[in-house]
Every structure is written in C-alpha cells, then in structure tokens.
Design a protein around this motif. Sequence first.
Motif, PDB file in Angstrom:
ATOM      1  N   ASP A  84      -2.322   2.441  -4.583  1.00 10.11           N
ATOM      2  CA  ASP A  84      -2.165   3.807  -4.091  1.00 10.11           C
ATOM      3  C   ASP A  84      -3.526   4.490  -4.181  1.00 10.11           C
ATOM      4  O   ASP A  84      -4.345   4.149  -5.044  1.00 10.11           O
TER       5      ASP A  84
ATOM      6  N   ALA B 130      -0.406   7.802  -9.375  1.00  9.31           N
ATOM      7  CA  ALA B 130       0.878   7.363  -8.793  1.00  9.31           C
ATOM      8  C   ALA B 130       1.275   5.981  -9.314  1.00  9.31           C
ATOM      9  O   ALA B 130       2.459   5.624  -9.294  1.00  9.31           O
TER      10      ALA B 130
ATOM     11  N   THR C   3       6.699   2.044   8.511  1.00 10.46           N
ATOM     12  CA  THR C   3       6.877   3.324   9.222  1.00 10.46           C
ATOM     13  C   THR C   3       8.316   3.517   9.713  1.00 10.46           C
ATOM     14  O   THR C   3       8.969   2.565  10.138  1.00 10.46           O
ATOM     15  N   SER C   4       8.770   4.775   9.667  1.00 12.46           N
ATOM     16  CA  SER C   4      10.120   5.086  10.132  1.00 12.46           C
ATOM     17  C   SER C   4      10.155   5.325  11.632  1.00 12.46           C
ATOM     18  O   SER C   4      11.234   5.358  12.220  1.00 12.46           O
TER      19      SER C   4
ATOM     20  N   GLU D 187       3.848   9.079   6.049  1.00 10.56           N
ATOM     21  CA  GLU D 187       4.177   8.936   7.481  1.00 10.56           C
ATOM     22  C   GLU D 187       3.277   9.807   8.360  1.00 10.56           C
ATOM     23  O   GLU D 187       3.734  10.754   9.009  1.00 10.56           O
TER      24      GLU D 187
ATOM     25  N   GLN E 233       8.138   6.549  -3.114  1.00 15.89           N
ATOM     26  CA  GLN E 233       9.498   6.059  -3.312  1.00 15.89           C
ATOM     27  C   GLN E 233       9.750   4.741  -2.597  1.00 15.89           C
ATOM     28  O   GLN E 233      10.437   3.865  -3.135  1.00 15.89           O
TER      29      GLN E 233
ATOM     30  N   VAL F  12       0.866  -1.192   0.000  1.00 15.63           N
ATOM     31  CA  VAL F  12       0.000   0.000   0.000  1.00 15.63           C
ATOM     32  C   VAL F  12       0.895   1.233   0.000  1.00 15.63           C
ATOM     33  O   VAL F  12       1.736   1.387   0.890  1.00 15.63           O
TER      34      VAL F  12
ATOM     35  N   VAL G 144      -3.386   8.665   8.606  1.00 14.30           N
ATOM     36  CA  VAL G 144      -3.462   8.081   7.251  1.00 14.30           C
ATOM     37  C   VAL G 144      -3.331   6.564   7.350  1.00 14.30           C
ATOM     38  O   VAL G 144      -4.117   5.798   6.770  1.00 14.30           O
TER      39      VAL G 144
HETATM   40  P1  NAD Z   1       6.003   9.038  -0.457  1.00 15.02           P
HETATM   41  O1  NAD Z   1       5.391  10.343  -0.161  1.00 15.02           O
HETATM   42  O2  NAD Z   1       7.016   8.926  -1.564  1.00 15.02           O
HETATM   43  O3  NAD Z   1       4.844   7.953  -0.789  1.00 15.02           O
HETATM   44  C1  NAD Z   1       3.698   7.791   0.006  1.00 15.02           C
HETATM   45  C2  NAD Z   1       2.596   7.264  -0.895  1.00 15.02           C
HETATM   46  O4  NAD Z   1       1.463   6.937  -0.074  1.00 15.02           O
HETATM   47  C3  NAD Z   1       2.115   8.305  -1.931  1.00 15.02           C
HETATM   48  O5  NAD Z   1       2.188   7.750  -3.248  1.00 15.02           O
HETATM   49  C4  NAD Z   1       0.658   8.561  -1.517  1.00 15.02           C
HETATM   50  O6  NAD Z   1      -0.212   8.809  -2.601  1.00 15.02           O
HETATM   51  C5  NAD Z   1       0.312   7.257  -0.820  1.00 15.02           C
HETATM   52  N1  NAD Z   1      -0.848   7.392   0.054  1.00 15.02           N
HETATM   53  C6  NAD Z   1      -1.151   8.419   0.888  1.00 15.02           C
HETATM   54  N2  NAD Z   1      -2.330   8.178   1.493  1.00 15.02           N
HETATM   55  C7  NAD Z   1      -2.768   6.976   1.025  1.00 15.02           C
HETATM   56  C8  NAD Z   1      -3.929   6.205   1.263  1.00 15.02           C
HETATM   57  N3  NAD Z   1      -4.869   6.610   2.114  1.00 15.02           N
HETATM   58  N4  NAD Z   1      -4.052   5.028   0.625  1.00 15.02           N
HETATM   59  C9  NAD Z   1      -3.107   4.593  -0.223  1.00 15.02           C
HETATM   60  N5  NAD Z   1      -1.987   5.285  -0.503  1.00 15.02           N
HETATM   61  C10 NAD Z   1      -1.826   6.470   0.116  1.00 15.02           C
HETATM   62  O7  NAD Z   1       6.599   8.516   0.934  1.00 15.02           O
HETATM   63  P2  NAD Z   1       7.771   7.448   1.168  1.00 15.02           P
HETATM   64  O8  NAD Z   1       9.060   8.161   1.334  1.00 15.02           O
HETATM   65  O9  NAD Z   1       7.636   6.343   0.179  1.00 15.02           O
HETATM   66  O10 NAD Z   1       7.389   6.927   2.634  1.00 15.02           O
HETATM   67  C11 NAD Z   1       6.408   5.933   2.847  1.00 15.02           C
HETATM   68  C12 NAD Z   1       6.617   5.284   4.200  1.00 15.02           C
HETATM   69  O11 NAD Z   1       7.935   4.725   4.252  1.00 15.02           O
HETATM   70  C13 NAD Z   1       6.517   6.244   5.388  1.00 15.02           C
HETATM   71  O12 NAD Z   1       5.934   5.555   6.471  1.00 15.02           O
HETATM   72  C14 NAD Z   1       7.975   6.585   5.678  1.00 15.02           C
HETATM   73  O13 NAD Z   1       8.205   6.962   7.007  1.00 15.02           O
HETATM   74  C15 NAD Z   1       8.621   5.243   5.384  1.00 15.02           C
HETATM   75  N6  NAD Z   1      10.062   5.305   5.076  1.00 15.02           N
HETATM   76  C16 NAD Z   1      10.566   6.317   4.300  1.00 15.02           C
HETATM   77  C17 NAD Z   1      11.936   6.336   4.021  1.00 15.02           C
HETATM   78  C18 NAD Z   1      12.542   7.439   3.174  1.00 15.02           C
HETATM   79  O14 NAD Z   1      13.776   7.616   3.174  1.00 15.02           O
HETATM   80  N7  NAD Z   1      11.748   8.177   2.418  1.00 15.02           N
HETATM   81  C19 NAD Z   1      12.768   5.323   4.507  1.00 15.02           C
HETATM   82  C20 NAD Z   1      12.213   4.279   5.265  1.00 15.02           C
HETATM   83  C21 NAD Z   1      10.845   4.292   5.544  1.00 15.02           C
END
Ligand code: NAD
Length: 311
Positions: free
Chosen positions: A53, A58, A138-139, A112, A33, A29, A116
């Motif tokens: 998504d 997306a 989650t981070s 994050e 990235q 889900v 949500v």
């Molecule tokens: P991102 O913003 O690139 O992607 C998040 C995605 O979630 C978006 O495409 C958005 O449309 C989607 N989304 C939002 N609400 C939604 C919903 N209700 N239903 C379905 N999809 C939904 O964020 P990211 O960097 O990929 O981070 C995602 C998770 O991974 C977070 O929990 C973050 O803490 C964790 N994380 C991030 C990193 C990093 O370096 N970016 C590293 C490890 C973990």
Amino acid sequence: MDADVDDGVLPLTANTGLAPFAIEKVGVVGAGQMGNGIAHVCALAGLPVVLLDARAEALPAAKATMARNMDRQVARELISEAERDAALARVLTSTDYASFENCDMVIEAATEKEAVKLAIYRTLTPHLKPSCMLASNTSSISITRLGASTDRPEKFIGMHFMNPVPVMKLVEIIRGIATDEATFQATQALAAKLSKTTSVSEDFPAFIVNRILVPMINEAVYALYEGVGSVAAIDTAMKLGANHPMGPLELADFIGLDTCLSIMQVLYEGLSDSKYRPCPLLVKYVEAGWLGRKTRRGFYDYTQTPPRPTR
Ligand code: NAD
C-alpha cells in the motif's frame, strides 16, 4: 477445492488442452477492505502473498483485520489455528514495488480512480518478470483501457472479487480485448484454487453484478426520493417481498454511497442511456459526506443501536 462452475464458465483447459500456467506467488496492491480480503483468501489457499500500500500505516491495519477475520473463521471451525498461523505467515507487507519481482500474478485493488490505477501500473510493471500477469479488481473501469496503458495488455485481466472477499463466493472474470487465452485460463485456475465460483463478463461498464445491482439500488433511492415509501418500508419490502438478504438502502450503505454513485456515473456515461441517471437524492447524500456505514451515516444512522432509518 470447490468445483462449482456456472454457465458462463469455460472448463479450465478449454481450447488449449494444456494445464494452465500455475500461479505460485501473488502480489496485491492496495491494502484496503478489498486488498486485505484478497490477500486473506490467497494466503489461506497456500499462496505466498506480497501486500503493498502507498500508505505504510495501512499495512499493519490490514494484517490486524486479516488476523481478526481469520480468528472468526477459527471460532466457526472453518479453519484450524495452525492454518490461520500458517496463512498469516505467508503474507509479507511492503511499500516497495521491488518486492513483486518474483510474483506470477499481481492483483491491483487500489482506490477506484483511473488516474491512481494508471500511475500504479507505471511504477509497478518495471519490477515484474515478463511472465507476470496483472489483474485489476476494478468495479467498473474498462479492462481494455487499463490494460492498454501497461506494457502487457495480453497478460492483463479483470478479476472482480465481491465484498467481503473471504465470505462471498463469486469472482467475475473480465477479459480485455487483448487478454490472451493463457492469462484467462490461469486466472480461472487461480479463482478455483481460492474456492471461488467464476462468472465471465464481457468488458462493458460495471460488468454483470454491478450493471444489475447498482441500478436497482438507484431505483430504490428514487422510490425514497419520490415518496413511494420510507427507508424502512423499501428495505422491508425488498427483504420480505423479493427474499433479498439485505434491503437495497441497507446494502447501499454497506457498499458506500460514493461507490454506488461512481458506478452509476460510469454506467450513465459509458452506455449513454438516460435510464442510468443517478438519483439526485443519492448525489445529495454523497455531497453531504453521508456515505453509509463508513461515515456512520447514510440511509441509516449508525450511531444508534440498532441503526435508525434517516427518512
Ligand atoms: P479502500 O479505500 O478500502 O482501499 C484502497 C486502498 O488503496 C487504500 O488502502 C489506499 O491507501 C490504497 N492506495 C491508494 N492509492 C494507492 C497507490 N498509489 N499505491 C498503492 N496503494 C494505494 O477501497 P476498496 O473498497 O478496497 O476498493 C479497492 C478496489 O476494489 C476498487 O477498485 C473498488 O472499485 C474495488 N471493489 C470494491 C468493492 C467494495 O464493495 N468496496 C467491491 C468490489 C471491488
């Protein structure tokens, strides 16, 4: 398969003596990235993947990113063209939670924000088979609290991938207080199938990597704020003096300054210790919308080639 393990890892069959429940189909889900990277490594490991998504647009973007990243792996002779094509064909994209009905594990990698994630679990869980496990990427948010909001806290676990997922070897595994041994073993086995090394963390704010890494970044921002050194001096000092592949400010821009700030806030509030107070300069950059690479300005200006330090 990579059999690397570290000291924090239990053998896959510890305690039970039984082979862990095999995960044969994965749901993801969030196609941002992290979600697209998680789908990428699952598909390359031979697992059918459903990638969902909330934003329909997306999904083709995530598929295109995945194809581009796999092309790079082909160019480096890490995978063959046939492996790339087969992996891409294993990824089904959808905006409909009913597509998760046959999944054995769903990994949530959405934005994050706790609200949500909780809303996603409410919509998602009625579509899952009873045996399906649920992991969050989650981070920093409590796995125990996220799991308690679902109908299956014993099958809920933290699976914290690193960015970029296809490149980084580590997955942190975090058990909530209710997570059962079978879920833990199956998650370890999944990480091994993805050729990742795992490190087991207790369910404390920001787990292991971000508990150590993000306060270091915050300290680098304090060093800048107090005038100890310039952006270039701080990054050069840590690259050449501590042998880090990226300087802390360059790394902050890569992670996203908003993400760094939100992790510091989770540490500050979760551990009630003033040593985790976010640097006011980090707060100011986030308030300005200077979030790092993704907004083309953070501690460096990415409209310049090479990126130019801003202080
Ligand atoms: P991102 O913003 O690139 O992607 C998040 C995605 O979630 C978006 O495409 C958005 O449309 C989607 N989304 C939002 N609400 C939604 C919903 N209700 N239903 C379905 N999809 C939904 O964020 P990211 O960097 O990929 O981070 C995602 C998770 O991974 C977070 O929990 C973050 O803490 C964790 N994380 C991030 C990193 C990093 O370096 N970016 C590293 C490890 C973990």
